[in-house]
Each structure stands twice: as structure tokens, then as C-alpha cells.
Design a protein around this motif. Sequence first.
Motif, PDB file in Angstrom:
ATOM      1  N   PHE A   1       2.634   3.180   9.800  1.00  0.00           N
ATOM      2  CA  PHE A   1       3.748   2.633   9.020  1.00  0.00           C
ATOM      3  C   PHE A   1       5.035   2.775   9.819  1.00  0.00           C
TER       4      PHE A   1
ATOM      5  N   GLU B   1       2.854  -1.475   7.000  1.00  0.00           N
ATOM      6  CA  GLU B   1       3.449  -0.837   5.818  1.00  0.00           C
ATOM      7  C   GLU B   1       4.798  -0.242   6.193  1.00  0.00           C
ATOM      8  N   THR B   2       5.739  -0.229   5.252  1.00  0.00           N
ATOM      9  CA  THR B   2       7.079   0.294   5.566  1.00  0.00           C
ATOM     10  C   THR B   2       7.541   1.318   4.526  1.00  0.00           C
TER      11      THR B   2
ATOM     12  N   MET C   1       0.841  -1.205   0.000  1.00  0.00           N
ATOM     13  CA  MET C   1       0.000   0.000   0.000  1.00  0.00           C
ATOM     14  C   MET C   1       0.875   1.253   0.000  1.00  0.00           C
ATOM     15  N   LYS C   2       0.394   2.273  -0.663  1.00  0.00           N
ATOM     16  CA  LYS C   2       1.135   3.532  -0.675  1.00  0.00           C
ATOM     17  C   LYS C   2       0.824   4.304   0.610  1.00  0.00           C
ATOM     18  N   ILE C   3       1.847   4.916   1.164  1.00  0.00           N
ATOM     19  CA  ILE C   3       1.657   5.636   2.424  1.00  0.00           C
ATOM     20  C   ILE C   3       0.729   6.833   2.248  1.00  0.00           C
TER      21      ILE C   3
ATOM     22  N   SER D   1       3.407   7.312  12.760  1.00  0.00           N
ATOM     23  CA  SER D   1       4.418   6.391  12.229  1.00  0.00           C
ATOM     24  C   SER D   1       5.633   6.348  13.153  1.00  0.00           C
TER      25      SER D   1
ATOM     26  N   LYS E   1       6.871  -5.654   6.754  1.00  0.00           N
ATOM     27  CA  LYS E   1       5.656  -5.600   5.925  1.00  0.00           C
ATOM     28  C   LYS E   1       5.057  -7.006   5.747  1.00  0.00           C
TER      29      LYS E   1
ATOM     30  N   ASN F   1       6.944  -0.230  -1.281  1.00  0.00           N
ATOM     31  CA  ASN F   1       6.455   0.767  -2.255  1.00  0.00           C
ATOM     32  C   ASN F   1       6.739   2.215  -1.901  1.00  0.00           C
ATOM     33  N   ASN F   2       7.376   2.420  -0.748  1.00  0.00           N
ATOM     34  CA  ASN F   2       7.533   3.788  -0.255  1.00  0.00           C
ATOM     35  C   ASN F   2       8.994   4.076   0.071  1.00  0.00           C
TER      36      ASN F   2
END
Length: 289
Positions: free
Chosen positions: A47, A78-79, A1-3, A19, A72, A106-107
Motif C-alpha cells: 500500500f 491500496e492507499t 480493501m482494508k490494510i 508500504s 488506488k 478506506n484507510n
Amino acid sequence: MKITDIYKTKNKKDKAVISLEIFPPKTDAGVETIYKTVAGLTHKPDFISVTYGAMGSATQENKTLKIAEKIKKDYGIETMHHLTSINNDPEEISKILSDIKAKNVNNILALRGDRPVGAEISKLPDDYHYAYELIEDIKKNGDFDVAAAIYPEGHVNSALEVENIEHVKRKYEAGANLFVSQLFFDNEKFLRLNDYIRHSGIEAPIAAGIMPVLQKSQIERMIFFGASLPTRLIKIVNKYKDSPDDLQKAGMEYACKQIDDLLARGVDGVHIYTMNKPFVANTMMENYL
Ligand code: FAD
């Protein structure tokens, strides 16, 4: 997933994104402690970001990616992978980006980085000079969400008291869609920069960087990062300088008061520098998630 999707969802409900930041420990035991702490969090952060090469730490085996991938995959959090340009040329950056993509991270927090202590300038790559150039390359190289750093009290290499907004704009135009601030102890300094950024037409979310003061020796490093110390904090440090447990408690209380105030004033997000201390992660998550 995108942050930035996490930001969109939470900010729409008037909630701030919370975060955590960790750094890759030198030892395997240190890495295991990270995983144990993450597994044990009863409240999960939105995240976790993992630093890259910070304070001269090794980057060869890219522990940042190993940790970001595992958190993740195994813990469902999420990272965001930090990445610096000062120690990499475009070819190396391209290879690292492929590796990051392959591991489904993804980030990226794109940074210039600092010259490693003792490193000769002539031996470092000379392809990137500012973070925005790295941001441009990351955007060309893949479908990543890219974050960038901002400095409420100006960057340490700059004579300005507040960051040059043109530099922030340059990162935004290059493709940064999230900003994370340097640590600070005076909320007014962050909120002033937040306002400047908003008035300049930048719409990306902005996260406030908070680091609790846990010991007196930390103060020197914080000054190195360019954070000024409010009188109230200096008094706390002086009062408890010979009582480490009390200083830790008072430092955490100070950080929590900062966060309470920032949340009440509607910030988009708070990014907590955990310094890899399990109790910092645990306490903050219990309080704010
Ligand atoms: P830049 O934005 O390139 O800024 C560097 C200097 O150039 C500044 O003085 C700035 O004022 C000036 N400048 C910027 N743009 C321009 C321009 N267009 N024209 C002229 N001058 C310009 N370091 C690590 O090594 N690893 C990490 O994981 C790491 N994580 C960080 C996370 C956060 C949230 C923050 C705030 C910092 C982090 N750092 C990390 C530290 C960072 O690498 C240093 O602060 C570094 O000195 C600057 O990086 P930058 O990306 O902000 O650089």
C-alpha cells in the motif's frame, strides 16, 4: 480493501507488509512525477500512504485525497490517507471523512499533527488535544481502518526515552488497528518498543518506519523527528559528506541493511519514507517485493 486484511494475509504466510509513504508535491509537475513513478514500479508495494499537512503543507484543496484516490483507482494499489486534528475541528473532520469515503479510500492514519510554523495557538481549533480523540471520531464516523503513529525513541515533546505505552494503549482502545513507527536508525530501539507493545496485550500489526539518509542536510530534520544517529551512520555521513553520489549509495545500503535485519527478526511490516524520490521507491520495491 482494508490494510489490516493485507497484514492478515501476508503475516499469515510469514511475510512482512511493505508500504511506501509519499507527500503531496506543491506543483502539478511534482504530482505527475508521483503518478509516473507509481505507474513504472515493476514491483508494487502492498500500500501507499499519503501525508496530510505535514511540515506545514497546504491542506485546503486536500491534495492528499486526490492522490490517494487516483493511486488506488488508476494503479490498483491500496492507499492510506493521513489526517491530522490540530488544524481541523470536528465539523471539518466529519466533512473530510465523508469526502474520503466518497472516493472509496478506506484507510486513515490518524495523527494529532504539529502546530504549523508561525501559527498562533489561539487561531487553531481547540477541540482535539491528542490523536486518540481523532481516532474515536473517525471510528464513530464510518467504516475505516485506522492506523496511529508510535515513537521508538519517545515523542519529541516527551522526556521519555521510549514511548509511554499507556498512550499507545489509549490509541488502540480508541480503535487504531495498525501502528506505524517514526523513522529510526537503530533497530534495537524499534524492537524494544515492539516488545513493549506486544507485552501490553496489543495485537495490532506494527510497521517499522525506515527513511534512507540521502544527503547531509537531511540529518538536521531527522534529529528534529527525535531519531538518534548511531556512530556507524555518523561515520558514513562524515566519510561521504563531500561526495553526494557516494553518500546516497551508502545511505541506501544502510537502510537496506536495517530492513534485512528487521525482516529476519520477523517484523509485521516495513513502511518506507520515500521522500518522493523515485529511485528510493524503485530500489526498495525491487529489493523487497
Ligand atoms: P499524539 O499521540 O496525540 O501525541 C502527541 C503528544 O502527546 C506526544 O508527546 C505524546 O507523548 C502525548 N500524548 C499522547 N497521548 C497522550 C495521552 N493520552 N495523555 C497525555 N499525553 C499524551 N504529521 C503531519 O502533520 N502530517 C502527516 O501526514 C504525518 N504523518 C506521520 C506519519 C507517521 C508514521 C508519524 C510517526 C508521524 C507523522 N506525522 C505527521 C507527525 C505527527 O503529527 C507528530 O509527530 C505529532 O507531533 C504527534 O502526532 P501523534 O498522532 O503521535 O500525537
